[in-house]
Scaffold this motif. Sequence first.
Motif, PDB file in Angstrom:
ATOM      1  N   LEU A   2       0.823  -1.209   0.000  1.00 35.34           N
ATOM      2  CA  LEU A   2       0.000   0.000   0.000  1.00 35.34           C
ATOM      3  C   LEU A   2       0.861   1.265   0.000  1.00 35.34           C
ATOM      4  O   LEU A   2       0.435   2.291  -0.544  1.00 35.34           O
ATOM      5  CB  LEU A   2      -0.945  -0.013   1.201  1.00 35.34           C
ATOM      6  CG  LEU A   2      -2.086  -1.028   1.103  1.00 35.34           C
ATOM      7  CD1 LEU A   2      -2.915  -1.036   2.378  1.00 35.34           C
ATOM      8  CD2 LEU A   2      -2.972  -0.734  -0.094  1.00 35.34           C
ATOM      9  N   ILE A   3       2.053   1.210   0.576  1.00 32.49           N
ATOM     10  CA  ILE A   3       2.952   2.362   0.495  1.00 32.49           C
ATOM     11  C   ILE A   3       3.305   2.639  -0.960  1.00 32.49           C
ATOM     12  O   ILE A   3       3.248   3.787  -1.430  1.00 32.49           O
ATOM     13  CB  ILE A   3       4.233   2.121   1.320  1.00 32.49           C
ATOM     14  CG1 ILE A   3       3.908   2.114   2.818  1.00 32.49           C
ATOM     15  CG2 ILE A   3       5.281   3.195   1.022  1.00 32.49           C
ATOM     16  CD1 ILE A   3       5.098   1.761   3.702  1.00 32.49           C
ATOM     17  N   VAL A   4       3.660   1.579  -1.699  1.00 34.92           N
ATOM     18  CA  VAL A   4       3.984   1.746  -3.117  1.00 34.92           C
ATOM     19  C   VAL A   4       2.751   2.184  -3.898  1.00 34.92           C
ATOM     20  O   VAL A   4       2.837   3.019  -4.808  1.00 34.92           O
ATOM     21  CB  VAL A   4       4.556   0.440  -3.697  1.00 34.92           C
ATOM     22  CG1 VAL A   4       4.897   0.618  -5.179  1.00 34.92           C
ATOM     23  CG2 VAL A   4       5.801   0.017  -2.940  1.00 34.92           C
ATOM     24  N   THR A   5       1.587   1.637  -3.546  1.00 38.14           N
ATOM     25  CA  THR A   5       0.343   2.016  -4.224  1.00 38.14           C
ATOM     26  C   THR A   5       0.067   3.503  -4.067  1.00 38.14           C
ATOM     27  O   THR A   5      -0.264   4.200  -5.033  1.00 38.14           O
ATOM     28  CB  THR A   5      -0.833   1.200  -3.667  1.00 38.14           C
ATOM     29  OG1 THR A   5      -0.579  -0.199  -3.833  1.00 38.14           O
ATOM     30  CG2 THR A   5      -2.124   1.560  -4.386  1.00 38.14           C
ATOM     31  N   VAL A   6       0.204   4.011  -2.843  1.00 37.29           N
ATOM     32  CA  VAL A   6      -0.004   5.441  -2.587  1.00 37.29           C
ATOM     33  C   VAL A   6       0.987   6.265  -3.402  1.00 37.29           C
ATOM     34  O   VAL A   6       0.619   7.277  -4.021  1.00 37.29           O
ATOM     35  CB  VAL A   6       0.132   5.745  -1.084  1.00 37.29           C
ATOM     36  CG1 VAL A   6       0.183   7.249  -0.838  1.00 37.29           C
ATOM     37  CG2 VAL A   6      -1.030   5.129  -0.311  1.00 37.29           C
TER      38      VAL A   6
END
Length: 318
Positions: free
Chosen positions: A114-118
């Motif tokens: 989710l960090i990469v997604t954001v």
Amino acid sequence: MAVYALAFIAFAIDLAKRSSAVDSAAVAAASGASGESSVAGAVAGGTTTLTRISARIANDAVTPYGRSASLRVGVSLTVLAWGLHVVAAVLRGIAAERVPWANMYEFAMTGTLLIVTVFLIVLTRTDLRFLGTFVTGLILILLGIAALQFYVEVAPLPPALQSVWLVIHVFVASLGTGFFALGFALSFVQLLQSRREEQAGTDKPGRLKFLKTLPTAFTLENLAYRVNIIGFILWTFTLMAGSIWAERAWGRYWGWDTKEVWTFIIWVIYAGYIHARATRGWRGSRSAWLAIIGFAAVMFNFGIVNVFFKGLHAYSGL
């Protein structure tokens, strides 16, 4: 992790090229032999025209910088790594027959995803590719720790976790962490940029020359503030959802469990950050340090509280 490592290398090469571009621009300006077009060409990496910088962000850098091959490769590899990351998380969920965030290893896998997604979503609106080295570096560290220290075999859920609130509460907490991570990276770069700007009028040349190709500390601070506000909203919902889940599972909304206390501490830190910046005029380095302390508390909550503190939230699986 290998693809993330390649993306990290590509982004690092881009930072090196930015430093070289600053040197080229300085030489051209000092000699006076080149006009604006030739300086722009040197900065853009040998082309005759400066590549368009994102129209959605006012890049007020001292030295404008266009796109480079290494930057495009870094973003492409990050997208590829993200796709493989999604597949890994989905396969873990299929193997477990549940959502893949019930222990430390799975939470690290989903949280980093989710960090990469954001990061990738924000890239569609604002050109923050210069943070690629910081983001992919953080992902490599967290995934490395998870693989070496947190890995466990697939196991059934404890009774207290067999609830729809597992999906809601943990997912929103992970998403909020993604925004806090991006805000942390922006605040960290802001501190570096602020120091460079303070030294600009002195005889001390800065070592990190690539900072001249990045937005000013003021712009970075505003970006970090906006990102952290989104994270704070999600973290507020995390507290509310956790309280509702606690009432369903244990018959009370709040019990001063270690995990509950640290989640509340994180909320207080970011609430203080937003309040101090909005009403008390805490700008510049002070607000950046508050954001960094907040993310440090998030990491402490994840890596220390979950592992070494016992309580009702002891579901690390270790």
